[in-house]
Design an enzyme around this catalytic site. Structure first.
Site, PDB file in Angstrom:
ATOM      1  N   LYS A  22       2.043 -63.494  -3.827  1.00  0.00           N
ATOM      2  CA  LYS A  22       1.864 -62.656  -5.026  1.00  0.00           C
ATOM      3  C   LYS A  22       2.552 -63.283  -6.226  1.00  0.00           C
ATOM      4  O   LYS A  22       1.967 -63.397  -7.308  1.00  0.00           O
ATOM      5  CB  LYS A  22       2.456 -61.265  -4.752  1.00  0.00           C
ATOM      6  CG  LYS A  22       2.650 -60.418  -5.996  1.00  0.00           C
ATOM      7  CD  LYS A  22       3.197 -59.048  -5.677  1.00  0.00           C
ATOM      8  CE  LYS A  22       4.698 -58.936  -5.546  1.00  0.00           C
ATOM      9  NZ  LYS A  22       5.468 -58.938  -6.794  1.00  0.00           N
ATOM     10  N   ASN A  23       3.821 -63.687  -6.014  1.00  0.00           N
ATOM     11  CA  ASN A  23       4.606 -64.125  -7.160  1.00  0.00           C
ATOM     12  C   ASN A  23       4.252 -65.530  -7.641  1.00  0.00           C
ATOM     13  O   ASN A  23       4.782 -65.993  -8.655  1.00  0.00           O
ATOM     14  CB  ASN A  23       6.101 -64.006  -6.846  1.00  0.00           C
ATOM     15  CG  ASN A  23       6.515 -62.549  -6.727  1.00  0.00           C
ATOM     16  OD1 ASN A  23       5.751 -61.650  -7.117  1.00  0.00           O
ATOM     17  ND2 ASN A  23       7.692 -62.296  -6.188  1.00  0.00           N
ATOM     18  N   CYS A 115       8.590 -52.452 -10.328  1.00  0.00           N
ATOM     19  CA  CYS A 115       9.513 -51.732  -9.444  1.00  0.00           C
ATOM     20  C   CYS A 115      10.784 -51.349 -10.192  1.00  0.00           C
ATOM     21  O   CYS A 115      11.275 -52.112 -11.031  1.00  0.00           O
ATOM     22  CB  CYS A 115       9.898 -52.622  -8.259  1.00  0.00           C
ATOM     23  SG  CYS A 115       8.647 -52.701  -6.985  1.00  0.00           S
ATOM     24  N   ARG A 120      15.841 -54.090 -16.259  1.00  0.00           N
ATOM     25  CA  ARG A 120      15.035 -55.315 -16.188  1.00  0.00           C
ATOM     26  C   ARG A 120      14.669 -55.734 -17.622  1.00  0.00           C
ATOM     27  O   ARG A 120      13.517 -55.630 -18.039  1.00  0.00           O
ATOM     28  CB  ARG A 120      13.789 -55.106 -15.327  1.00  0.00           C
ATOM     29  CG  ARG A 120      14.134 -54.844 -13.879  1.00  0.00           C
ATOM     30  CD  ARG A 120      12.918 -54.773 -12.985  1.00  0.00           C
ATOM     31  NE  ARG A 120      12.404 -56.077 -12.620  1.00  0.00           N
ATOM     32  CZ  ARG A 120      11.413 -56.266 -11.753  1.00  0.00           C
ATOM     33  NH1 ARG A 120      10.841 -55.253 -11.180  1.00  0.00           N
ATOM     34  NH2 ARG A 120      10.999 -57.480 -11.467  1.00  0.00           N
ATOM     35  N   ASP A 306      14.302 -60.525  -2.732  1.00  0.00           N
ATOM     36  CA  ASP A 306      13.118 -59.821  -2.210  1.00  0.00           C
ATOM     37  C   ASP A 306      13.192 -59.621  -0.698  1.00  0.00           C
ATOM     38  O   ASP A 306      12.407 -58.860  -0.136  1.00  0.00           O
ATOM     39  CB  ASP A 306      11.832 -60.576  -2.570  1.00  0.00           C
ATOM     40  CG  ASP A 306      11.569 -60.559  -4.061  1.00  0.00           C
ATOM     41  OD1 ASP A 306      12.196 -59.751  -4.763  1.00  0.00           O
ATOM     42  OD2 ASP A 306      10.737 -61.360  -4.531  1.00  0.00           O
ATOM     43  N   ARG A 398       1.159 -53.234  -3.384  1.00  0.00           N
ATOM     44  CA  ARG A 398       1.360 -54.190  -4.482  1.00  0.00           C
ATOM     45  C   ARG A 398       1.671 -55.585  -3.955  1.00  0.00           C
ATOM     46  O   ARG A 398       1.460 -56.576  -4.668  1.00  0.00           O
ATOM     47  CB  ARG A 398       2.511 -53.723  -5.389  1.00  0.00           C
ATOM     48  CG  ARG A 398       2.204 -52.404  -6.093  1.00  0.00           C
ATOM     49  CD  ARG A 398       3.321 -52.023  -7.056  1.00  0.00           C
ATOM     50  NE  ARG A 398       3.765 -53.205  -7.740  1.00  0.00           N
ATOM     51  CZ  ARG A 398       5.038 -53.512  -7.986  1.00  0.00           C
ATOM     52  NH1 ARG A 398       5.983 -52.695  -7.611  1.00  0.00           N
ATOM     53  NH2 ARG A 398       5.340 -54.620  -8.611  1.00  0.00           N
TER      54      ARG A 398
HETATM   55  N1  EPU Z   1      16.856 -60.719 -16.615  1.00  0.00           N
HETATM   56  C1  EPU Z   1      17.467 -60.498 -17.825  1.00  0.00           C
HETATM   57  N2  EPU Z   1      16.761 -60.813 -18.948  1.00  0.00           N
HETATM   58  C2  EPU Z   1      15.512 -61.338 -18.904  1.00  0.00           C
HETATM   59  C3  EPU Z   1      14.915 -61.580 -17.650  1.00  0.00           C
HETATM   60  C4  EPU Z   1      15.616 -61.257 -16.508  1.00  0.00           C
HETATM   61  O1  EPU Z   1      18.571 -60.010 -17.908  1.00  0.00           O
HETATM   62  O2  EPU Z   1      14.935 -61.613 -19.966  1.00  0.00           O
HETATM   63  C5  EPU Z   1      17.594 -60.353 -15.394  1.00  0.00           C
HETATM   64  C6  EPU Z   1      16.870 -59.212 -14.640  1.00  0.00           C
HETATM   65  O3  EPU Z   1      17.210 -57.971 -15.193  1.00  0.00           O
HETATM   66  C7  EPU Z   1      17.333 -59.392 -13.234  1.00  0.00           C
HETATM   67  C8  EPU Z   1      17.496 -60.911 -13.131  1.00  0.00           C
HETATM   68  O4  EPU Z   1      17.569 -61.414 -14.472  1.00  0.00           O
HETATM   69  O5  EPU Z   1      18.561 -58.779 -13.063  1.00  0.00           O
HETATM   70  C9  EPU Z   1      16.348 -61.606 -12.398  1.00  0.00           C
HETATM   71  O6  EPU Z   1      15.127 -61.362 -13.062  1.00  0.00           O
HETATM   72  P1  EPU Z   1      13.933 -62.398 -13.046  1.00  0.00           P
HETATM   73  O7  EPU Z   1      13.423 -62.520 -14.441  1.00  0.00           O
HETATM   74  O8  EPU Z   1      14.327 -63.628 -12.324  1.00  0.00           O
HETATM   75  O9  EPU Z   1      12.879 -61.604 -12.157  1.00  0.00           O
HETATM   76  P2  EPU Z   1      11.368 -61.298 -12.485  1.00  0.00           P
HETATM   77  O10 EPU Z   1      10.712 -62.491 -13.056  1.00  0.00           O
HETATM   78  O11 EPU Z   1      11.270 -60.012 -13.189  1.00  0.00           O
HETATM   79  C10 EPU Z   1      10.560 -62.152 -10.152  1.00  0.00           C
HETATM   80  C11 EPU Z   1       9.759 -61.590  -9.015  1.00  0.00           C
HETATM   81  C12 EPU Z   1      10.563 -60.522  -8.316  1.00  0.00           C
HETATM   82  C13 EPU Z   1      11.845 -61.156  -7.798  1.00  0.00           C
HETATM   83  C14 EPU Z   1      12.625 -61.809  -8.959  1.00  0.00           C
HETATM   84  C15 EPU Z   1      13.856 -62.552  -8.513  1.00  0.00           C
HETATM   85  C16 EPU Z   1       7.502 -61.835  -9.786  1.00  0.00           C
HETATM   86  C17 EPU Z   1       6.245 -61.197 -10.200  1.00  0.00           C
HETATM   87  N3  EPU Z   1       8.528 -61.037  -9.534  1.00  0.00           N
HETATM   88  O12 EPU Z   1      10.835 -61.051 -11.008  1.00  0.00           O
HETATM   89  O13 EPU Z   1       9.763 -60.095  -7.222  1.00  0.00           O
HETATM   90  O14 EPU Z   1      12.641 -60.177  -7.199  1.00  0.00           O
HETATM   91  O15 EPU Z   1      11.772 -62.747  -9.643  1.00  0.00           O
HETATM   92  O16 EPU Z   1      13.539 -63.503  -7.580  1.00  0.00           O
HETATM   93  O17 EPU Z   1       7.564 -63.045  -9.652  1.00  0.00           O
HETATM   94  C18 EPU Z   1       8.957 -58.567  -5.632  1.00  0.00           C
HETATM   95  O18 EPU Z   1       8.083 -59.403  -5.344  1.00  0.00           O
HETATM   96  O19 EPU Z   1       9.174 -57.537  -4.945  1.00  0.00           O
HETATM   97  C19 EPU Z   1       9.769 -58.779  -6.825  1.00  0.00           C
HETATM   98  C20 EPU Z   1      10.472 -57.813  -7.403  1.00  0.00           C
END
Ligand code: EPU
Length: 437
Positions: A22-23, A115, A120, A306, A398
């Site tokens: 997915k990711n 989620c 976030r 995850d 999802r």
């Molecule tokens: N963060 C910030 N500011 C930002 C972006 C992120 O503070 O501008 C913080 C977030 O609040 C969080 C941390 O950085 O505390 C990590 O966030 P990240 O941006 O790395 O996560 P994401 O891109 O929102 C993806 C995956 C998630 C996975 C995380 C971490 C996708 C679609 N989602 O989320 O997957 O947990 O990276 O590996 O790629 C899941 O599949 O269940 C899922 C939640």
């Protein structure tokens, strides 16, 4: 609202083919906004992916899905806005922002959903885009109006945290920007590498240094490519944990074992026998797992956040005490309340959860709190004594293709009921005998 009816005391056995990640699929679909005609193979059939395809169509791409293959064809024109209904359907909708600005020089989006895992924010995404020449202002409450009057400009970016989504957004924005973009402190997840492989296949000039620095030399335009999405390491890890928790065995097929190392290390230490081949992993669980030690979530190649909930479900019935430290998200213990309903012994203090394994969990009336938390609850219910009913399973749709069907094929006593569950908490309802659905 669909529910799962779980019989309890299942023992997993057999093999399962793991779907595409997915990711990885989501950012690749977001990048297709700026590419020529693409054929994306091994694209998982998930509700988040369906939202991404809707966004692509809304932005002016023709999209056709045939089984696991998605064909994208960019039409002339197209919209530079994503409606709130699509933005709020998932977190990953924000990863379309860089591509829309690259294509139209402007974009208008609302804040993304996804989620509930605590705060976030998207400050890292926005700060990077600003440094690349994007003007961003907020209109009303939560609409971002972006414009790049002089186009996107390559620059040096040092990320304060290796955000997966921000790294993806920057890469997509930078591939057709003027000049060179260099990202230090970038995320290194396999899904990022897959996005880079996809874009390089389309003619992008992206390199990764040994220190993790990503360098993107902007190119005029991108053509299309045929690309196969990498296997879903979190889905694979979930099925491995299902076998570990139930004292069963499973072979996960079509995986990259190299992406599973941190998860396999914990399961191995807890008493599982693990055999890896080039594209499969065979795991045999012991009658009862040993404690997992200290499980700290970290950016890749560390243990993935995850997998935290699913591994916690394993710790709930293991011998001894396991300690979890969630370092990525500040609110990713919502599944704990559900595991407690099954008789687990878990104490949470801020980012730390102490899990004292109990000899046996019992069935209960449960809900999925989020995608991975939902999977954890299902696995715990499978290992428990007695039946369970699990609601709000839309979260699981999802991220897992036909989760209950795959588990049932492995011998689990689980079935999905599409009709609305009426809230009857009687155990016989959970067993399915006199259930009123
Ligand atoms: N963060 C910030 N500011 C930002 C972006 C992120 O503070 O501008 C913080 C977030 O609040 C969080 C941390 O950085 O505390 C990590 O966030 P990240 O941006 O790395 O996560 P994401 O891109 O929102 C993806 C995956 C998630 C996975 C995380 C971490 C996708 C679609 N989602 O989320 O997957 O947990 O990276 O590996 O790629 C899941 O599949 O269940 C899922 C939640």
């Amino acid at each position: 609202m669909a529910v799962y009816i779980v019989g309890g005391k299942s023992r997993i056995g057999g093999s399962v083919r793991i779907h595409g990640a997915k990711n990885a699929a989501l950012p690749i679909l977001a990048a297709a906004v700026i590419c020529g005609d693409c054929v994306i193979e091994n694209c998982p059939d998930l509700t988040d992916v369906a939202v991404a395809l809707d966004i692509l169509q809304h932005l002016g791409c023709r999209v056709v899905r045939e089984g696991g293959t998605v064909y994208t064809h960019r039409l002339e024109g197209g919209d530079h806005c994503i409606p709130d209904a699509l933005m709020s359907a998932m977190r990953s909708s924000i990863v379309f922002l860089g591509g829309i600005i690259a294509r139209h020089g402007k974009a208008e989006v609302t804040l993304p959903g996804g989620c509930e895992l605590g705060k976030r924010p998207i400050d890292i995404h926005l700060a990077a885009l600003r440094r690349m020449g994007v003007r961003i202002r907020e209109k009303g409450s939560g609409t971002l109006v972006c414009s790049a009057p002089r186009g996107l400009q390559g620059t040096e970016l040092a990320l304060p945290f290796p955000s997966v989504g921000a790294t993806e957004n920057i890469i997509i924005a930078a591939v057709t920007a003027r000049g060179t973009t260099r990202i230090t402190g970038a995320a290194r997840e396999p899904e990022i590498r897959d996005l880079i492989a996809f874009l390089n296949g389309c003619g992008a000039q992206i390199t990764c240094g040994v220190d993790g620095t990503i360098t993107i030399q902007g190119v005029e335009k991108l053509h299309g490519v045929t690309h196969r999405v990498i296997p879903d390491r979190i889905a694979a890890g979930t099925f491995l944990c299902a076998a570990a928790i139930t004292g069963g065995s499973v072979e996960v097929q079509d995986v990259n074992p190299g992406h599973l190392l941190s998860t396999l290390a914990y399961l191995n230490n807890a008493g599982c026998s693990v055999t890896t081949r080039i594209d499969s992993v065979l795991l045999r669980g012991p009658e009862r797992l040993n404690e997992l030690g200290i499980v700290k979530t970290l950016p890749y190649p560390g243990f993935p956040t995850d997998m935290q909930a699913v591994l916690m479900a394993a710790a709930a019935g293991a011998k001894g005490t396991s300690v979890f430290v969630e370092n990525i998200f500040d609110g990713r213990y919502r599944h704990v309340s559900e595991l407690l309903k099954l008789g687990a012994d878990i104490r949470v203090l801020d980012r730390v959860a102490v899990v004292t394994g109990v000899p046996e969990l019992h069935g209960g009336q449960l809900r999925c709190t989020d995608l991975r938390g939902g999977a954890a609850v299902v696995l715990a219910a499978l290992s428990a004594q007695g039946p369970s009913v699990i609601r709000e399973i839309r979260h699981i749709d999802r991220g897992y293709e036909d989760f209950s069907g795959s588990l049932r094929a492995l011998g689990a006593d689980i079935r999905r009921e599409e009709a609305e569950w009426n809230g009857n908490t009687d155990q016989s309802a959970a067993s399915g005998d006199e259930k009123k659905l």
